[in-house]
Design a protein around this motif. Sequence first.
Motif, PDB file in Angstrom:
ATOM      1  N   TYR A  86       0.858  -1.288   0.003  1.00 52.57           N
ATOM      2  CA  TYR A  86      -0.059  -0.224  -0.225  1.00 52.57           C
ATOM      3  C   TYR A  86       0.795   1.406  -0.081  1.00 52.57           C
TER       4      TYR A  86
ATOM      5  N   THR B  76      -2.750  14.196  -4.125  1.00 58.83           N
ATOM      6  CA  THR B  76      -2.779  12.698  -3.066  1.00 58.83           C
ATOM      7  C   THR B  76      -2.943  11.737  -4.079  1.00 58.83           C
TER       8      THR B  76
ATOM      9  N   GLN C 145      -3.042   7.320  -3.727  1.00 62.43           N
ATOM     10  CA  GLN C 145      -3.072   5.913  -2.898  1.00 62.43           C
ATOM     11  C   GLN C 145      -2.777   5.054  -4.050  1.00 62.43           C
TER      12      GLN C 145
ATOM     13  N   ARG D 232      -5.313   5.493  -6.987  1.00 62.39           N
ATOM     14  CA  ARG D 232      -6.628   6.570  -6.843  1.00 62.39           C
ATOM     15  C   ARG D 232      -5.738   7.882  -6.396  1.00 62.39           C
TER      16      ARG D 232
ATOM     17  N   ASN E 100      -6.183  15.804  -7.342  1.00 60.47           N
ATOM     18  CA  ASN E 100      -5.233  16.836  -7.466  1.00 60.47           C
ATOM     19  C   ASN E 100      -6.034  18.262  -7.084  1.00 60.47           C
ATOM     20  N   VAL E 101      -5.584  19.071  -6.363  1.00 63.95           N
ATOM     21  CA  VAL E 101      -6.439  20.244  -6.072  1.00 63.95           C
ATOM     22  C   VAL E 101      -5.636  21.341  -6.287  1.00 63.95           C
TER      23      VAL E 101
ATOM     24  N   ASP F 245      -8.515  21.016 -11.446  1.00 67.19           N
ATOM     25  CA  ASP F 245      -8.548  19.919 -10.635  1.00 67.19           C
ATOM     26  C   ASP F 245      -8.895  18.441 -11.105  1.00 67.19           C
ATOM     27  N   PHE F 246      -8.373  17.637 -10.523  1.00 65.19           N
ATOM     28  CA  PHE F 246      -8.850  16.212 -11.254  1.00 65.19           C
ATOM     29  C   PHE F 246      -8.675  15.117 -10.094  1.00 65.19           C
ATOM     30  N   ARG F 247      -9.573  14.385 -10.599  1.00 63.59           N
ATOM     31  CA  ARG F 247      -9.754  13.108  -9.515  1.00 63.59           C
ATOM     32  C   ARG F 247      -9.414  11.952 -10.829  1.00 63.59           C
TER      33      ARG F 247
ATOM     34  N   TYR G  26     -12.164  18.882 -13.613  1.00 61.25           N
ATOM     35  CA  TYR G  26     -13.191  19.796 -13.034  1.00 61.25           C
ATOM     36  C   TYR G  26     -13.177  20.994 -13.814  1.00 61.25           C
TER      37      TYR G  26
ATOM     38  N   PHE H 277      -8.162   3.818   1.516  1.00 68.86           N
ATOM     39  CA  PHE H 277      -8.537   4.025   0.384  1.00 68.86           C
ATOM     40  C   PHE H 277      -9.621   4.899   0.065  1.00 68.86           C
ATOM     41  N   THR H 278     -10.588   4.675   1.134  1.00 74.18           N
ATOM     42  CA  THR H 278     -11.897   5.551   0.954  1.00 74.18           C
ATOM     43  C   THR H 278     -12.056   6.744   1.712  1.00 74.18           C
TER      44      THR H 278
ATOM     45  N   ILE I   8      -9.358   9.012   2.809  1.00 71.45           N
ATOM     46  CA  ILE I   8      -8.378  10.170   2.726  1.00 71.45           C
ATOM     47  C   ILE I   8      -9.155  11.348   2.064  1.00 71.45           C
TER      48      ILE I   8
ATOM     49  N   CYS J 114      -8.388  14.684   2.320  1.00 68.96           N
ATOM     50  CA  CYS J 114      -7.856  16.027   2.210  1.00 68.96           C
ATOM     51  C   CYS J 114      -7.643  16.323   0.708  1.00 68.96           C
ATOM     52  N   ASP J 115      -7.595  15.459  -0.099  1.00 68.00           N
ATOM     53  CA  ASP J 115      -7.867  15.679  -1.470  1.00 68.00           C
ATOM     54  C   ASP J 115      -9.401  15.745  -2.006  1.00 68.00           C
ATOM     55  N   ASN J 116      -9.537  16.976  -2.346  1.00 67.80           N
ATOM     56  CA  ASN J 116     -11.359  17.111  -2.729  1.00 67.80           C
ATOM     57  C   ASN J 116     -11.222  18.072  -4.171  1.00 67.80           C
ATOM     58  N   PRO J 117     -10.789  17.497  -5.039  1.00 70.44           N
ATOM     59  CA  PRO J 117     -10.993  18.188  -6.382  1.00 70.44           C
ATOM     60  C   PRO J 117     -12.364  18.606  -6.640  1.00 70.44           C
ATOM     61  N   ALA J 118     -12.427  19.809  -7.103  1.00 70.54           N
ATOM     62  CA  ALA J 118     -13.931  20.548  -7.323  1.00 70.54           C
ATOM     63  C   ALA J 118     -13.763  21.487  -8.342  1.00 70.54           C
TER      64      ALA J 118
END
Lengths: 720, 196
Positions: free
Chosen positions: A334, A364, A366, A390, A393-394, A404-406, A439, B20-21, B23, B25-29
């Motif tokens: 991990y 961030t 993981q 996962r 990016n903020v 931003d992206f996820r 985003y 994995f579920t 965390i 602190c990352d909140n892209p928006a």
Amino acid sequence: MGVITDSLGRYELRGTAGTWELEVRYLGYRSQKLVFDVKKDTIVHILLKRDIEAFDEVEVRGSRVTRTMESTHAETIDQDQLDRLRGQTLGETLSGVVGVDILQTGASIAKPVIRGLHSDRVIMMQAGITQEGQQWGGEHAPEIDPFSPGQIQIIKGASGVEFGIGAIGGVIQVIPRPITMDRTFSGTAYLNSYTNNGQLAGSVQLEGSPSRDSNFAWRLQGSMRRAGDSRTPEYVIDNSGFSEQSLNSTMAFRTGKFNHRVYASTYATKIGIYTGAHIGSPNDLQRAIDRGRPAVEQDFTYKIKAPRQEIQHHLLSAETTVLVNKLGVFDIHYGLQLNNRKEYDIHGRFNRDVDEAAFALTLTTQSLDVRLQHLPVYGLDGKIGLQLKRQGNVRSSVGFLIPDFRSYSSGLYAIEKKEFGSISAEAGIRLDYHWIRSYSVRSPRIEGRTDDFIQPSGAIGLVWNIDPSFKANLTLGTAWRPAGINERFSYGVHHGTAQFEIGDPDLKSEQSINAEIGFEWESDLGGIRFSAYNSWIKDFIQLRPDGTIVSTIRGAFPQYGYQQYNALMRGLELSLHYHPVEWYETGVKGSILFGEHRELDEALYMMPAPSATWINNIAFADNAWTKQNTLQLGGKIVSRQTRYPALVATEAYREPAPPPGYVLLDLGFSTIIKGPKQEWNLSMDLKNVLNTKYRDYLSRFRYLIDEPGRNLVIRMTIPF
Amino acid sequence: MKMYSHISLKMVAFACIVAFTSISCDNPADDDDAGEQEFITKVTIRLEEQGSTNVVSIIWSDPDGDGKGDFVGTAALKTNKTYKGSIELLNELADKPEERDITKEILEEADEHQFFYTFSSTLRPYAAITITDKDKNNLPVGLKFDVVTSALPSGTASQSGTLNIVLSHYSTIKKAGTNPGNEEDVNITAPLSLSN
């Protein structure tokens, strides 16, 4: 009485009935003692427990064990070489490897380039997990403490099967030092100094375990580095200092059949960027090129002002290995990473506070890797694995760089190997899925959207062990990557290049196929290593001028767009070393690379020029105080890059021709000082002995300023 | 031993799932806020004709602040006139009203800024520009200026050309009032015409 098993682990012991104690040993596994009563012929199946720590020790010595496909072209820098090579940046440490060049942004930022490819096209691994920073940026260096690696492995060519999305150009694996459970306490201190930029760097490493035969071991390492402005032969490069602090800790322990290892590191750096490279408009750029040196000559200082980068990288890697009966070794890994990047402009536009970052991004990541290295089945030896990732990016700044992206990625792979006499054959296959939501941004207007990509990768390799000193290999590997976030969504002026860069959200993914042949011959007198490769890249993404001019508040900028086309990269790499007498060794390494734009029939932009290095080592006799005294005389020759595209941005501005070639001479001396208890390693290297003034094509500042001049590097390793 | 193994396996699995579920602190928006970006969305040059109420305006505009902007129309000057000129820079996207006026910010840092106005060669013989304001070191700033036009040669009814406006920022080198620095905050070229 003793016996060695055959390659399948079968053994037979003949003896008399009675009580016997059987001790089983195998390198990389914990030895086991079994006691049993033998009355008649008995079959005893013994399953050894993998000793994860000893296993890593093996990995350090030879590259045959796990991780990489045996047939891929890998080069290893081991502990001893690292201690001798360790540079001011990780990139610099790697630059001695044939086929590896450095993309330089001033003296403080160095990015490794493998066979002409870098950034999103090279995977960097630290402690077994993929390093995730804002690596898409050419001026974003890897966030790794150059003191921490115990070994670095460089895998050249597409290696998508094992490493997944992004391994188009190759992989750089930074492997921590092995940790052993048989030492109660030990420590090592490292000290480096560099005269050119007045740099001092040091690292202290402590490790131990509660007892000589324990199930627990720990290590703690802290490093610091502080550098002032670099100096070219003629002037000081204003604001080129940097500082770096890092701390890492490792814990390894066993619980029953499980081996665990937890690695945590935190890294912080502050990097000054040459003030003259902050370019606001095409006129500014032209002025800077015409001047060819700083506008105002500054005195040397350790002060780091704007423009600068401040980056923090935190990493946690937790790995558990377990041997499962009849199956093999399971490995669960991990990773958690937090990358925080802030870039400060030279000034706010008017009276804005310069303490406010112009760009700030937090990434961030993981990851979870599960791998089974299975026991041989029908002569097939290999591994299967699953990787999940996962990312979020903020941005938290006033300026826009990327939205931003996820994203989520998953990959499933299998690699199997089989021996056919002197030939060993390997094959691997992988399927990757990548989902990304980007985003929306209000200004510039960017719509949010979701995309997904699915693509296979494959690899085939053959190694022919002609005799113990001679082997040949043939490899075919593929890799792919979706278009990067910057390639899809950039919009605006890039300071430093005076280009208005525009991304294309609909870019397809990039795919590479690498074919390579090589051979290796080693004898007592010397050796040869040669490889030739051909790399096709389908839908290669590159930023090119598209002929339009954008009118902005800071003048008219040439517009550059991310374009896709097919590219071909071909190259040769050769290393030779010759050891005619005990006290003398000489070696030559050289590489040449041709990059081609298949559709326009022109050269690829920013490909490394042909280069070669020559090293001579002269050994002196040991004496009462020192041993392994070696004098090193070396040189590096880099030719002018004559193959470059005519990137005509506007009638008024076109990319200037690459700088001329250059020759640098280095002189070094290394020794081991015999201390009362421990041995101290000491080396002194004088780089660029002649203080040659030069510029390199792969340097971002090649049209603005010269590269740093003479540098005396002193390195010490003090165990205690 | 057996129990340990189970505990560690469960622990690993649990740790992975939790991490994995959760965390957070990352909140892209989505970013609907143009916020505090340092845009210049509008540049307006006002030229007040002396001895009349006529005002000529030269306007450069980038309303969405995406960086790409242009001039609105072509301004027309008349021969044999004196114009009192002024320049205004705005960030119309700024959320806070006090951050809209960039002219004020330049004025506050006048000793580090200077405007340079240059007519194209076609207009230079018939139009001259003089900066009238000074910073604290008594060096020109260029927020205020005079434009004086003269007669075109006989037989020429009108002449077209451009006016280049550069705002130079002096952060690494010192402002001397004569030459542009090596950083430009503004560099735009307005189309112009001059007629009788």
